[in-house]
Scaffold this active site. Structure first.
Site, short mmCIF file in Angstrom:
data_model
loop_
_atom_site.label_atom_id
_atom_site.label_comp_id
_atom_site.label_asym_id
_atom_site.label_seq_id
_atom_site.Cartn_x
_atom_site.Cartn_y
_atom_site.Cartn_z
N SER A 266 0.86 -1.19 0.00
CA SER A 266 0.00 0.00 0.00
C SER A 266 0.89 1.23 0.00
O SER A 266 2.03 1.19 0.48
CB SER A 266 -0.90 0.02 1.24
OG SER A 266 -1.56 1.27 1.37
N TYR A 281 -1.62 -0.44 10.62
CA TYR A 281 -1.77 -0.82 9.22
C TYR A 281 -0.60 -0.28 8.40
O TYR A 281 -0.04 -0.98 7.56
CB TYR A 281 -3.09 -0.29 8.67
CG TYR A 281 -3.30 -0.56 7.19
CD1 TYR A 281 -3.67 -1.83 6.74
CD2 TYR A 281 -3.11 0.44 6.24
CE1 TYR A 281 -3.86 -2.09 5.39
CE2 TYR A 281 -3.29 0.20 4.89
CZ TYR A 281 -3.67 -1.07 4.47
OH TYR A 281 -3.84 -1.31 3.12
N LYS A 285 2.05 -2.59 6.19
CA LYS A 285 2.32 -2.47 4.76
C LYS A 285 3.78 -2.09 4.49
O LYS A 285 4.33 -2.45 3.45
CB LYS A 285 1.36 -1.47 4.12
CG LYS A 285 -0.08 -2.00 4.04
CD LYS A 285 -0.14 -3.35 3.33
CE LYS A 285 -1.57 -3.82 3.12
NZ LYS A 285 -1.64 -5.13 2.41
#
Length: 373
Positions: A266, A281, A285
């Site tokens: 991402s 998160y 990533k």
């Protein structure tokens, strides 16, 4: 000089203070001696608001809270934004966009190295969202496909739909073999069972796309730890477990020169998204991105290429639900994207085919950002 004598001399220098006469310093043109003013007598003053400078405002001082009332708030996170990933993904059904075919018979010419004919690809998280659309792209490029998902029933439904659309777009072509398989990607035993099942159905695995993952939004200091472990388990552990399992299979086959893995990272692995807080998160990533680079080096001897795709904001069912619940985010997010709009899952199809195929045979350890700038 004798080593022992040298060490003694260094110790003497370290414990000996050298006094330089003040007159000596003053006789050196262009040199200024260190201040002899005692530290205790120095006065330290904070920066003052300069009323004559229109760009220096007192409100630039942070208030100590996330996204407080000050300049710079547009680049800060807002702890009031909380998004918890649902336990039942059926809530996404109303936001899910159906798979689309080409809308007619296709016979376009392109470089033969982009073809995945005769290959078998595994896509984790392949029953919905980005994984589903990327899986369709692999099938349309000639590959057989194994859809891996926690929701096997949805995987079977989408497998049938992929085949139906393929027959419509390529009526003269032999339809691909598309299967669906259950796996909890964070569980090593479940991953092993899934890999064995895929091999029993397809006979081999040539490519892997690790698309299983999810995001949530909590401020870091309030994020429930059990949910952080679950997020890292799916996004990081799941990527690692499937990648290593497929790599072992490719190594056992021996003399394979076209094995390739694409990890879905991402943009959040390289930038801090605002205004939604999502530190775990982002960290996950970032781990995926560097894992791809690390494994690319480690497995280069076995002719296994490993690359990463880092999407920006994509209009998946999850994103659509978040925007429906927080409509102000649409304006904020698009204002931060140079092309002025969010991407669609189909924008990843060309990228994943390129990185899996022989068209990128000299590309490994790369991170391809697909984020609108």
């Amino acid at each position: 000089m004798n080593t022992q004598n040298s060490l003694k001399a260094l110790r003497r220098l370290a414990t000996t203070s050298v006094r330089v006469p003040r007159s000596t310093l003053n006789t050196q043109p262009g040199l200024r001696g260190f201040s002899t003013t005692p530290v205790g007598s120095l006065r330290f003053t904070s920066l003052q608001h300069d009323k004559s400078d229109p760009y220096h405002k007192s409100s630039t001082d942070a208030t100590g809270t996330s996204a407080g009332p000050h300049e710079g708030s547009a680049s800060r996170t807002d702890r009031e934004i909380i998004v918890e990933y649902p336990d039942d993904e059926k809530v996404f059904d109303q936001h899910e966009r159906p798979l689309r075919g080409f809308g007619g018979v296709q016979n376009a010419r392109t470089l033969p190295t982009f073809s995945l004919e005769g290959r078998t690809a595994v896509v984790t998280g392949g029953a919905r969202g980005l994984g589903l659309v990327m899986g369709q792209a692999l099938v349309n490029s000639g590959s057989d496909l194994a859809i891996v998902d926690l929701n096997k029933e949805e995987g079977e439904k989408q497998a049938a739909e992929i085949v139906r659309l393929f027959k419509k777009d390529f009526p003269d072509e032999k339809p691909p073999k598309v299967t669906a398989h259950y796996s909890d990607v964070s569980d090593p035993d479940s991953v092993t069972d899934c890999i064995n099942e895929v091999i029993s159905k397809h006979g081999k695995i040539d490519h892997l796309v690790t698309s299983a993952g999810f995001t949530e939004n909590f401020s870091a200091e309030t994020y429930p730890y059990d949910r952080i472990k679950k997020l890292w388990g799916v996004n990081v552990d799941g990527t690692y477990l499937f990648a290593t399992a497929v790599a072992r299979h490719l190594m056992e086959r021996g003399n394979i020169t076209h094995g390739s893995i694409v990890m879905i990272g991402s943009m959040s692995g390289a930038v801090v998204n605002v205004p939604q807080p999502q530190a775990p998160y982002n960290a996950a990533k970032a781990a995926v991105r560097h894992l791809a680079a690390s494994l690319a080096v480690e497995w280069a001897h076995a002719h296994i290429r490993v690359n990463c795709i880092s999407p920006g904001y994509m209009l998946t069912a999850l994103t659509r639900k978040i925007l429906n619940d927080n409509p102000e985010l649409n304006k904020t997010w698009t204002s931060l994207i140079p092309v002025g709009k969010m991407g669609s899952p189909e924008d990843l199809q060309g990228a994943v085919v390129y990185l899996l195929s022989d068209a990128s045979r000299y590309v490994t350890g790369a991170d391809l950002r697909v984020d609108g700038g």
